[in-house]
Design an enzyme around this catalytic site. Structure first.
Site, PDB file in Angstrom:
ATOM      1  N   GLU A 189      -9.979 -26.890  24.072  1.00  0.00           N
ATOM      2  CA  GLU A 189      -9.798 -27.835  25.185  1.00  0.00           C
ATOM      3  C   GLU A 189      -9.988 -27.134  26.531  1.00  0.00           C
ATOM      4  O   GLU A 189      -9.110 -27.123  27.396  1.00  0.00           O
ATOM      5  CB  GLU A 189      -8.416 -28.490  25.102  1.00  0.00           C
ATOM      6  N   GLU A 384      -9.799 -32.723  16.859  1.00  0.00           N
ATOM      7  CA  GLU A 384      -8.372 -33.077  16.847  1.00  0.00           C
ATOM      8  C   GLU A 384      -8.227 -34.574  17.045  1.00  0.00           C
ATOM      9  O   GLU A 384      -8.902 -35.157  17.891  1.00  0.00           O
ATOM     10  CB  GLU A 384      -7.588 -32.365  17.960  1.00  0.00           C
TER      11      GLU A 384
END
Length: 484
Positions: A189, A384
């Protein structure tokens, strides 16, 4: 409905900092994640107390007499139970596991001449176990757990020396484990780094009421992060069987209404919070819209000779992203705020929320997959996606988590629709298979797994694993590929 793609990769994702435990075993140093204390929230939809933590709060974790609880030091004991956990994934029908390696286990101080063999040996055991179970492996090299000595001595990626250190770490792992690991992600991320520099870029931000002050400073570290990634891709070309991608937190937002002012504002927000990162890594240059953003916000950073050529010649092989929720944006309306994965956004009145205020938007996943494919034409991987909830074992030693089954079913349906749309999405790893410590709140009671782990927020419990109803549902889905 039958799922379309027979070769699709299905699995689970986790991070070293949230599962391994054994924080002081076999030469590992403390990481920034190990210094994050547990704070019992009065209101699960208000993370302000956690987000207001400063450098002094983290450094209190170095005090051996600290009375605070540090859940990420203990995880779910994967370090000792990895064989059991990998077997549970395989038995559920999974064929890929995305996990991270802790840099602090391989080069505890970052600048050692030789790697820590005990750390390498642990991951080799884990990778061998995955391959024994015929599971593909996707490895994240840095998942919000910079070794603390790198923050203390080098100030993280603000220091160009850390580029060399990280690339050395990556080369060590690729050389050692390329025979096991096909897919590599340098950073987790990575767009989060502008908001949370300690976990994303490896330096503590000074407290300020003007977040733009932090962002201005962060762009130098972000540029160095892009250079690290390009160097890793350049090196990885020696290994034709492996692929290097990116991992970006999806920040899909919608204009709250059709007012052109809000529509334009939403476009500008998505450009800087999301598209900018993909554009640099896919196209190898800073996009035209960023030039105006840099100028208007007095953002300057040093670009060394050869940096842009390196970026241009070493684009990513595939795109991966996390997807949990969407938000709305508005500059003309007073829109209520909803929580999210380390960021907040406007409430969407058409969406349900989790206990933590995360808005559930399965259709948004199809929307985002189409956007990414149309814009970049690179293979896509959902790295995710999942839902956290407060859960307790019932008298049958299970959890009747129908809400999780509904969550996954609706998201899987939208992935299937995207494939029918012609999108090249080749895999999905849920967050997660086995309960772990929450990344954003450091809670254990915020449970994401389809397997229950007998620990609470203070690590009381046996650590034993119990199958939830969602585990059996997913296992049946993997057997039939029918979305019932």
């Amino acid at each position: 409905m039958k799922f379309e793609d027979k070769d699709f990769l299905w699995g689970a994702a986790s991070s070293a900092a949230q599962i391994e435990g054994a924080y002081d075993i076999d030469g590992k140093s403390l990481t920034v994640a190990d210094l994050i204390p547990y704070i019992k929230l009065k209101n699960k939809k208000d993370l302000s107390e956690i987000r207001s933590l400063g450098k002094e709060d983290f450094l209190d974790g170095l005090n051996p007499n600290s009375t605070k609880t540090y859940p990420k030091r203990l995880g779910n004991d994967f370090y000792n139970r990895y064989k059991e956990d990998i077997k549970l994934m395989k038995d559920a029908g999974m064929n890929i596991y995305r996990l991270s390696v802790s840099w602090a286990r391989i080069f505890p101080n970052g600048d050692e001449e030789v790697p820590n063999e005990a750390g390498l040996a642990f991951y080799e055991r884990v990778f061998k176990e995955c391959r024994k179970q015929n599971m593909e492996i996707m490895v994240t090299l840095s998942h919000f757990d910079f070794p603390y000595p790198i923050l203390e001595k080098y100030n993280g990626l603000l220091n160009r020396k850390v580029i060399e250190m990280f690339v050395k770490y990556a080369k060590t792992l690729i050389e050692r484990f390329s025979k096991y690991v096909k897919y590599w992600l340098p950073f987790n991320e990575l767009n989060i780094c502008l908001m949370h520099t300690h976990i994303g870029l490896g330096f503590f931000s000074e407290k300020t009421n003007n977040h733009m002050d932090i962002i201005r400073k962060s762009f130098q570290g972000l540029h160095h992060l892009f250079i690290v990634q390009a160097e890793i891709i350049k090196f990885a070309k020696k290994y034709p069987d492996i692929k290097v991608g990116c991992m970006v937190s999806d920040m899909t937002t919608y204009s709250y209404d059709c007012n052109p002012i809000n529509v334009l504002n939403n476009l500008k927000q998505e450009q800087i919070r999301k598209w900018f990162f993909f554009d640099v890594m896919v196209r190898g240059e800073y996009p035209r819209y960023s030039k105006r953003f840099f100028k208007e916000n007095n953002i300057e950073f040093t670009i060394a000779e050869g940096d842009m050529e390196l970026l241009k010649n070493n684009p990513i092989d595939f795109i991966s992203f996390s997807y949990y929720q969407t938000h709305t944006t508005s500059v003309t309306e007073n829109v209520g705020q909803s929580q999210g994965n380390l960021i907040d956004g406007g409430i969407n009145p058409y969406l349900k929320q989790t206990e933590w205020g995360w808005q559930i938007d399965p259709v948004g996943l199809r929307y985002e997959l189409n956007q990414l494919w149309d814009r970049y034409q690179l293979p896509l991987f959902i790295s995710e996606n999942g839902i956290g909830a407060i859960e307790k074992l019932d008298k049958n030693m299970t959890v009747e988590d129908d809400y999780r089954i509904e969550y996954y079913r609706e998201h899987f349906l939208q992935i299937n629709e995207a494939i029918k749309d012609g999108v090249n999405v080749f895999g999905y790893t849920m967050w997660t298979s086995i309960d772990l410590v929450s990344g954003s709140t450091s809670e254990f009671d915020k449970r994401y797994g389809i397997v229950y782990v007998d620990y609470d927020d203070y690590h009381n419990g046996t650590g034993d694993r119990f199958l939830k109803k969602s585990y059996h549902w997913f296992k049946e889905f993997m057997r039939t590929k029918e979305l019932k």
